[in-house]
Design a protein around this motif. Structure first.
Motif, mmCIF file in Angstrom:
data_model
loop_
_atom_site.group_PDB
_atom_site.id
_atom_site.type_symbol
_atom_site.label_atom_id
_atom_site.label_comp_id
_atom_site.label_asym_id
_atom_site.label_seq_id
_atom_site.Cartn_x
_atom_site.Cartn_y
_atom_site.Cartn_z
ATOM 1 N N HIS A 94 0.869 -1.179 0.000
ATOM 2 C CA HIS A 94 0.000 0.000 0.000
ATOM 3 C C HIS A 94 0.900 1.222 0.000
ATOM 4 N N ALA A 95 0.664 2.159 -0.899
ATOM 5 C CA ALA A 95 1.572 3.303 -1.042
ATOM 6 C C ALA A 95 0.787 4.584 -1.268
ATOM 7 N N THR A 96 1.396 5.692 -0.857
ATOM 8 C CA THR A 96 0.879 7.024 -1.137
ATOM 9 C C THR A 96 2.050 7.991 -1.236
ATOM 10 N N GLY A 97 1.992 8.976 -2.139
ATOM 11 C CA GLY A 97 3.059 9.956 -2.311
ATOM 12 C C GLY A 97 4.204 9.432 -3.158
ATOM 13 N N GLY A 98 5.371 10.047 -3.012
ATOM 14 C CA GLY A 98 6.553 9.685 -3.785
ATOM 15 C C GLY A 98 7.228 8.445 -3.226
ATOM 16 N N THR A 99 7.010 7.310 -3.844
ATOM 17 C CA THR A 99 7.513 6.022 -3.345
ATOM 18 C C THR A 99 8.007 5.162 -4.504
ATOM 19 N N PRO A 100 8.705 4.051 -4.221
ATOM 20 C CA PRO A 100 9.021 3.077 -5.272
ATOM 21 C C PRO A 100 7.760 2.322 -5.689
ATOM 22 N N THR A 101 7.836 1.689 -6.847
ATOM 23 C CA THR A 101 6.740 0.816 -7.269
ATOM 24 C C THR A 101 6.763 -0.447 -6.415
ATOM 25 N N GLU A 102 5.712 -1.261 -6.553
ATOM 26 C CA GLU A 102 5.654 -2.488 -5.771
ATOM 27 C C GLU A 102 6.827 -3.402 -6.109
ATOM 28 N N GLU A 103 7.175 -3.511 -7.390
ATOM 29 C CA GLU A 103 8.278 -4.370 -7.796
ATOM 30 C C GLU A 103 9.602 -3.843 -7.249
ATOM 31 N N GLU A 104 9.797 -2.496 -7.327
ATOM 32 C CA GLU A 104 11.027 -1.906 -6.793
ATOM 33 C C GLU A 104 11.117 -2.100 -5.278
ATOM 34 N N PHE A 105 9.968 -2.013 -4.619
ATOM 35 C CA PHE A 105 9.991 -2.118 -3.163
ATOM 36 C C PHE A 105 10.339 -3.532 -2.692
ATOM 37 N N LYS A 106 9.936 -4.551 -3.459
ATOM 38 C CA LYS A 106 10.249 -5.919 -3.048
ATOM 39 C C LYS A 106 11.760 -6.129 -2.949
ATOM 40 N N GLY A 107 12.504 -5.543 -3.895
ATOM 41 C CA GLY A 107 13.962 -5.612 -3.798
ATOM 42 C C GLY A 107 14.475 -4.808 -2.618
ATOM 43 N N LEU A 108 13.863 -3.640 -2.392
ATOM 44 C CA LEU A 108 14.257 -2.797 -1.261
ATOM 45 C C LEU A 108 13.949 -3.489 0.067
ATOM 46 N N ALA A 109 12.823 -4.217 0.121
ATOM 47 C CA ALA A 109 12.460 -4.936 1.339
ATOM 48 C C ALA A 109 13.503 -5.987 1.682
ATOM 49 N N ARG A 110 14.057 -6.650 0.655
ATOM 50 C CA ARG A 110 15.105 -7.649 0.924
ATOM 51 C C ARG A 110 16.341 -6.963 1.511
ATOM 52 N N PHE A 111 16.649 -5.747 1.055
ATOM 53 C CA PHE A 111 17.749 -5.001 1.646
ATOM 54 C C PHE A 111 17.435 -4.640 3.106
ATOM 55 N N LEU A 112 16.204 -4.197 3.360
ATOM 56 C CA LEU A 112 15.815 -3.837 4.726
ATOM 57 C C LEU A 112 15.863 -5.048 5.652
ATOM 58 N N ASN A 113 15.637 -6.236 5.090
ATOM 59 C CA ASN A 113 15.691 -7.444 5.911
ATOM 60 C C ASN A 113 17.088 -7.712 6.459
ATOM 61 N N THR A 114 18.099 -7.061 5.883
ATOM 62 C CA THR A 114 19.475 -7.253 6.367
ATOM 63 C C THR A 114 19.812 -6.280 7.494
ATOM 64 N N THR A 115 18.906 -5.330 7.780
ATOM 65 C CA THR A 115 19.152 -4.383 8.869
ATOM 66 C C THR A 115 18.671 -4.993 10.185
ATOM 67 N N ALA A 116 18.967 -4.306 11.295
ATOM 68 C CA ALA A 116 18.578 -4.813 12.611
ATOM 69 C C ALA A 116 17.058 -4.909 12.700
ATOM 70 N N ALA A 117 16.589 -6.009 13.279
ATOM 71 C CA ALA A 117 15.146 -6.259 13.315
ATOM 72 C C ALA A 117 14.434 -5.480 14.408
ATOM 73 N N SER A 118 15.169 -5.035 15.418
ATOM 74 C CA SER A 118 14.507 -4.499 16.602
ATOM 75 C C SER A 118 14.468 -2.982 16.659
ATOM 76 N N GLY A 119 14.879 -2.328 15.585
ATOM 77 C CA GLY A 119 14.903 -0.879 15.644
ATOM 78 C C GLY A 119 14.595 -0.231 14.313
ATOM 79 N N VAL A 120 14.529 1.101 14.348
ATOM 80 C CA VAL A 120 14.250 1.901 13.161
ATOM 81 C C VAL A 120 15.528 2.049 12.346
ATOM 82 N N PHE A 121 15.408 1.978 11.022
ATOM 83 C CA PHE A 121 16.545 2.197 10.130
ATOM 84 C C PHE A 121 16.286 3.472 9.332
ATOM 85 N N ALA A 122 17.260 4.385 9.320
ATOM 86 C CA ALA A 122 17.093 5.651 8.613
ATOM 87 C C ALA A 122 18.349 5.979 7.831
ATOM 88 N N THR A 123 18.162 6.544 6.645
ATOM 89 C CA THR A 123 19.285 7.006 5.834
ATOM 90 C C THR A 123 18.821 8.191 5.001
#
Length: 856
Positions: A374-403
């Motif tokens: 579910h998306a609103t505003g300036g975001t990646p497409t669903e296909e682009e986000f699936k790749g981004l989600a795999r990258f986010l899965n490599t970050t710490a699970a218990s906290g917020v990740f920001a860049t």
């Protein structure tokens, strides 16, 4: 940058911006000439001295080294030093006013341990004809900082305070950034000096080891950049080690830093560390165009001010955290209300996206839960986000990740920079990884550098080294591919949101049926409350119609009267609904009612006192009472006459109840009504009957007077006083200052307040003097547009300054705390007087009078 890198040094051939980070600035082997140094062993045997020690104790360095300290210093001085060392609770101990060989000279002393040595430093204490209680100046300045409400206001007040305490020409508040560069976030300076406000200084300007020293030694004074100083004798110990001067208050300055200051046109400087939570937050950077020594006791007061300022920074951060928690609690309430109505999490988040944007500013949002996108505003497409989600899965699970530059960490995202450049990812479950991700678009950040941050290594007077900048003109760097940084408070809000969403997620999965049942119950309760309010409104309308019929009006009068009462209720209802049926402003109610009947004739109406917030139950009743009073005044009283006036005074009695006094003046003669209609009943009975308050109305010949008392349970008093007398401002006319103004006042806080008022009136440069001599020098050196003079300046009066200003034709006013001003008006040249304590309004009226008289 702090020290030279000479040819033949171990750094030769590898000179870069990290070279200064390796320079041993703590073992320079010299002290500044304003003080002298003695280093003793644990058994008080002198090991090192500075070469200028003779002017302090009357012996040469060669005579002193290797002798016991108690053979050199007087017994009283030794006793005090020993007692301070044994106390030993601080890293640096201080003694003030010690006498050494000359009984007529006093010294301030700093004592600290350095390895196996105890280092004792002496500074002469300047003679003073008055008691200079430095510490007493600190508290009122901190009080002004506590009254500020934002980081900009707090740092601006702090810069001003340090300048007043130190006497330096300019003071900057220098805040370290995440990359160790520094930004000037506030400054206070002499009007003819250049501004560094908003400039960014490269991290190499304050190397790593210098920042480490700033954390250990919180204040650093460089009294004279042209001072050659005094060498330490001997330079090294028998073991070949130099004396570590890390915590020395008189430690000399490296040649490169001296050159750096000279390039800025500075001959004296002082740096004061600003610590927060044990880390270096920033510095007070003080500069002076001529040599300047600040006594050790006053430096101690400035250091105390910096400590207290650090506490205020922490308090401000806690306030911001508390505000974020409150905002998140409100967001939680709205989310839970939406979900109670049957919306799922994605629908609820999309509906509150605007509220979430207020709490955590962003340009796009993605909710990725159970594989749904579910998306609103300036975001990646669903296909682009699936790749981004795999990258986010490599970050710490218990906290917020920001860049603020996702393309630098996840290269495929660089192709999406037209839609977003940075993100803040909030994990809302553990397995599978579900995320709420907030995106920010690219911002081409124009960073204004105070010189090129990539300065090269070139041959210089001390060999191959990194030269300090010869010019401090702004150098701009455009940073692409980045979004606005996610600051600490934003991350804290995101962490609160993460906890909130985890709780909601668990409630959705574990208690869906129970939540739906509760939602249904809440809906039924809301419907019941709505039915109750509708029935009350219908009953009220029925009563208004019935009672209005009994007033024996014509059809037209009946229609007009009933319409007015209904409109009054409608206006009150609008105010309550605007405030979500919460307490509402009484002054707004009065303004609306008066505007409906008397338009813009506000010069005939005076409202005195503070605004009051009225509870909803009392508000609608007061709306009808005020309506009847206004309509009666328009028909029969002062508002129906061109010469009539109305005064409404709001107050508070000893029981905390609201008092409303209604007084009409200048209207036609008043006679009591021959019969009591429904309007009279509203005025006389509504407050006692509906609110258990008091109502008293008197029909005096000079005008109607009424008094109402509203119980404290229905009111909330507002702290800010409301002043509605617009004639005072109009009478004086606007005051516009442009040039240099002078404030002569010996009480620091009063002088600062007067300067603030003059600045608000447009003065570009306000000079502050505390005695006649300083004021006359300012008048001689500047073209003064206006002056504010205090009468009594301690041991002298401001009369010579007033006479000089009158001679030059400069307008001025005299501020006095004396009650009887007849003697003063005969003593001073013709000028307006203003009574202390003055306000913006009283001072502006006096200034307007002074300036208008000067033009005649």
């Amino acid at each position: 940058m702090t020290d030279a890198i000479s040819s033949g040094s171990p750094y030769e051939g590898e000179v870069d911006l990290t070279t200064c980070d390796r320079e041993p600035i703590h073992i320079l082997g010299r002290v500044q000439s304003y003080g002298a140094l003695v280093a003793v062993s644990s058994d008080w045997m002198i090991q090192h001295v500075s070469e200028n020690i003779g002017s302090f104790v009357g012996s040469t360095p060669a005579e002193l080294v290797g002798t016991p300290l108690d053979t050199v210093l007087p017994a009283a001085a030794m006793s005090r030093i020993r007692a301070k060392v044994l106390d030993g609770r601080e890293s640096v101990n201080r003694l003030f006013g010690i006498r050494l060989m000359d009984p007529m000279v006093r010294y301030d002393v700093s004592i600290h341990r350095s390895g196996r040595h105890l280092i004792i430093e002496f500074e002469p204490k300047a003679d003073s004809t008055r008691d200079d209680d430095s510490l007493s100046d600190v508290y009122p300045l901190i009080q002004r900082i506590r009254a500020a409400g934002s980081l900009t206001q707090v740092t601006t007040e702090a810069a001003r305070a340090v300048r007043l305490l130190s006497g330096f020409d300019s003071v900057m508040v220098y805040q370290f950034q995440a990359d160790d560069s520094g930004s000037v976030v506030a400054e206070d300076r002499r009007g003819d000096l250049p501004s560094y406000m908003g400039l960014r200084f490269p991290a190499s300007d304050i190397p790593v080891q210098a920042r480490a020293l700033y954390k250990r030694s919180l204040l650093r004074l460089i009294a004279d950049v042209n001072d050659e100083g005094a060498a330490i004798h001997p330079q090294v110990s028998p073991e070949g080690k130099p004396l570590d001067l890390s915590l020395s208050v008189t430690r000399a300055v490296s040649p490169i830093h001296i050159e750096y200051l000279r390039n800025m046109g500075v001959e004296a400087s002082m740096s004061v560390s600003i610590m927060r939570n044990g880390e270096l937050w920033g510095l007070f950077a003080c500069h002076h165009r001529t040599p300047r020594h600040v006594e050790f006791e006053r430096r101690t007061a400035i250091e105390l001010f910096a400590h207290l300022f650090s506490y205020e920074l922490t308090h401000l951060e806690e306030q911001q955290r508390s505000r974020a928690q409150g905002e998140m609690a409100n967001l939680q309430t709205r989310l839970m209300a939406l979900m109670a109505d049957g919306d799922d999490l994605s629908e609820s988040l999309l509906k509150v996206s605007g509220d979430l944007r207020d709490v955590i500013p962003h340009d796009g949002m993605v909710l990725y839960a159970d594989g749904d996108f579910h998306a609103t505003g300036g975001t990646p497409t669903e296909e682009e986000f699936k790749g981004l989600a795999r990258f986010l899965n490599t970050t710490a699970a218990s906290g917020v990740f920001a860049t603020d530059c996702i393309g630098g960490q996840y290269p495929p995202a660089a192709d999406c920079v037209d839609r977003f450049a940075g993100l803040l990812a909030i994990p809302i479950s553990r397995r599978p990884r579900d995320y709420l991700v907030l995106f920010r678009r690219e911002i081409a950040t124009a960073v204004t550098w105070a010189g090129n941050p990539t300065k090269p290594a070139v041959p210089g007077p001390n060999g191959l080294r990194l030269t300090p900048r010869k010019s401090f003109e702004a150098w701009r760097e455009i940073v692409a591919g980045h979004c606005a940084p996610w600051n600490q408070h934003t991350r804290h809000s995101a962490e609160l949101l993460r906890v909130l969403l985890l709780e909601i997620f668990l409630k959705i999965t574990d208690a869906t049926a129970d939540e739906r049942k509760k939602a249904q119950e809440r809906q039924e309760l809301l419907i019941s409350e709505l039915n109750h309010r509708v029935r009350n409104i219908l009953n009220l309308m029925r009563g208004l119609v019935k009672q209005s019929v009994q007033e024996r009006d014509t059809i037209g009068e009946f229609t007009t009267r009933l319409d007015g009462r209904i409109q009054s209720l409608a206006r009150a209802h609008d105010q309550l609904t605007d405030d979500e049926w919460d307490y509402a402003s009484l002054l707004d109610l009065i303004d609306l009612e008066l505007a409906a009947y008397v338009g813009k004739n506000s010069e005939r109406i005076e409202i005195l006192g503070t605004d009051v917030q009225i509870a909803p139950k009392a508000f609608t009743n007061l709306a009808l009472v005020v309506h009847e009073l206004v309509t009666n005044s328009v028909k029969y009283g002062s508002l129906g006459s061109e010469s009539g006036r109305l005064i409404i005074a709001l107050g508070q009695d000893t029981a905390g109840a609201l008092t409303i006094d209604w007084r009409e003046r200048g209207g036609p003669p008043v006679t009591p009504p021959k019969r009591r209609g429904f309007g009279s009943s509203i005025i006389e009975r509504f407050v006692p009957f509906e609110l258990q308050g008091e109502a008293d109305i008197q029909y005096k010949m000079t005008g109607v007077e009424a008094r109402f008392v509203i119980p404290a349970s229905y009111v909330q008093f507002v702290a800010k006083e409301t002043k509605r007398d617009e004639n005072a401002d109009a009478a004086s006319g606007p005051v516009s200052l442009q040039g240099v103004s002078l404030v002569l006042e010996d009480t620091m806080i009063i002088a600062m307040d007067a300067a603030d008022i003059l600045t608000e009136m447009g003065a570009q440069d306000v000079r502050i003097a505390s005695n006649v001599a300083d004021a006359l020098r300012e008048i001689e050196a500047n073209t003064i547009e206006l002056a504010v003079l205090d009468v009594n300046l301690g041991s002298e009066q401001s009369l010579p300054v007033a006479e000089k200003l009158a001679e030059l034709g400069v307008p001025f006013i005299v501020a006095t705390g004396y009650g009887d001003r007849d003697d003063l008006t005969g003593l001073y040249p013709p000028c307006p007087f203003v009574r202390k304590p003055f306000s913006n309004e009283t001072l502006e009226v006096a200034i307007s009078t002074a300036m208008s008289h000067s033009k005649k």
